[in-house]
Design a protein around this motif. Structure first.
Motif, PDB file in Angstrom:
ATOM      1  N   ALA A 120      -5.331  -4.956 -30.203  1.00 44.07           N
ATOM      2  CA  ALA A 120      -3.884  -4.843 -30.004  1.00 44.07           C
ATOM      3  C   ALA A 120      -3.499  -5.176 -28.567  1.00 44.07           C
ATOM      4  CB  ALA A 120      -3.409  -3.433 -30.360  1.00 44.07           C
ATOM      5  N   THR A 121      -4.331  -4.780 -27.619  1.00 42.04           N
ATOM      6  CA  THR A 121      -4.050  -5.083 -26.208  1.00 42.04           C
ATOM      7  C   THR A 121      -4.185  -6.574 -25.950  1.00 42.04           C
ATOM      8  OG1 THR A 121      -4.788  -2.875 -25.558  1.00 42.04           O
ATOM      9  CG2 THR A 121      -4.682  -4.538 -23.825  1.00 42.04           C
TER      10      THR A 121
ATOM     11  N   SER B 258      -3.731  -8.921 -28.151  1.00 40.36           N
ATOM     12  CA  SER B 258      -2.552  -9.520 -28.796  1.00 40.36           C
ATOM     13  C   SER B 258      -1.307  -9.369 -27.939  1.00 40.36           C
ATOM     14  CB  SER B 258      -2.319  -8.884 -30.166  1.00 40.36           C
ATOM     15  OG  SER B 258      -3.344  -9.259 -31.046  1.00 40.36           O
ATOM     16  N   HIS B 259      -1.172  -8.225 -27.292  1.00 44.66           N
ATOM     17  CA  HIS B 259      -0.028  -8.001 -26.402  1.00 44.66           C
ATOM     18  C   HIS B 259      -0.045  -9.008 -25.248  1.00 44.66           C
ATOM     19  CE1 HIS B 259       3.021  -5.899 -24.092  1.00 44.66           C
ATOM     20  NE2 HIS B 259       2.191  -5.887 -23.062  1.00 44.66           N
ATOM     21  N   HIS B 260      -1.207  -9.182 -24.629  1.00 40.97           N
ATOM     22  CA  HIS B 260      -1.326 -10.147 -23.533  1.00 40.97           C
ATOM     23  C   HIS B 260      -1.027 -11.564 -24.024  1.00 40.97           C
ATOM     24  CE1 HIS B 260      -2.661  -7.596 -20.278  1.00 40.97           C
ATOM     25  NE2 HIS B 260      -3.621  -7.087 -21.023  1.00 40.97           N
TER      26      HIS B 260
ATOM     27  N   SER C 120       0.851 -12.416 -26.515  1.00 40.73           N
ATOM     28  CA  SER C 120       2.282 -12.501 -26.798  1.00 40.73           C
ATOM     29  C   SER C 120       3.081 -12.765 -25.528  1.00 40.73           C
ATOM     30  CB  SER C 120       2.743 -11.202 -27.461  1.00 40.73           C
ATOM     31  OG  SER C 120       4.125 -11.218 -27.685  1.00 40.73           O
ATOM     32  N   ILE C 121       2.724 -12.097 -24.461  1.00 39.59           N
ATOM     33  CA  ILE C 121       3.413 -12.316 -23.174  1.00 39.59           C
ATOM     34  C   ILE C 121       3.176 -13.739 -22.687  1.00 39.59           C
ATOM     35  CG2 ILE C 121       3.419 -11.664 -20.727  1.00 39.59           C
ATOM     36  CD1 ILE C 121       2.931  -8.750 -21.699  1.00 39.59           C
TER      37      ILE C 121
ATOM     38  N   ARG D  97      -4.362 -11.596 -17.909  1.00 39.65           N
ATOM     39  CA  ARG D  97      -3.727 -12.796 -18.465  1.00 39.65           C
ATOM     40  C   ARG D  97      -4.198 -14.049 -17.746  1.00 39.65           C
ATOM     41  NH1 ARG D  97       0.493  -8.865 -19.424  1.00 39.65           N
ATOM     42  NH2 ARG D  97       1.587  -9.294 -17.497  1.00 39.65           N
TER      43      ARG D  97
END
Length: 92
Positions: free
Chosen positions: A41-42, A44-46, A48-49, A15
């Motif tokens: 997807a990974t 996108s997860h980062h 999102s956080i 991040r």
């Protein structure tokens, strides 16, 4: 968003690298992902956080979502941290 969320988001090296990429300007998730060996997807997860922590903003333009750095929370953190730089004003 809380200070705890912000520090949690900043604790991850991936991040932090994403934030460094965004210093140069806004990017799509695909452009960000091209710098890493991970799934979309990974990434996108980062993102999102980072967004939940108030460190990035997103804006949809057509079929793309652009991410950009939000420096307001960084300014808040710097202000919070600066209070510790003054030290104790009392003589020792």
């Amino acid at each position: 968003m809380s200070l705890q969320d912000t520090f949690k988001a900043l604790s991850d090296p991936t991040r932090r690298q994403i934030l460094e990429l965004l210093r140069e300007g806004r990017l799509t998730a695909g452009e960000i992902g091209s710098h890493f060996d991970m799934t979309g997807a990974t990434v996108s997860h980062h993102l999102s956080i980072l967004k939940d922590a108030g460190l990035v903003n997103d804006e949809r333009q057509g079929k793309f979502i652009y991410y950009e750095l939000d420096t307001s929370i960084v300014e808040d953190i710097m202000g919070w941290a600066a209070q510790f730089l003054g030290g104790d004003k009392h003589e020792r």
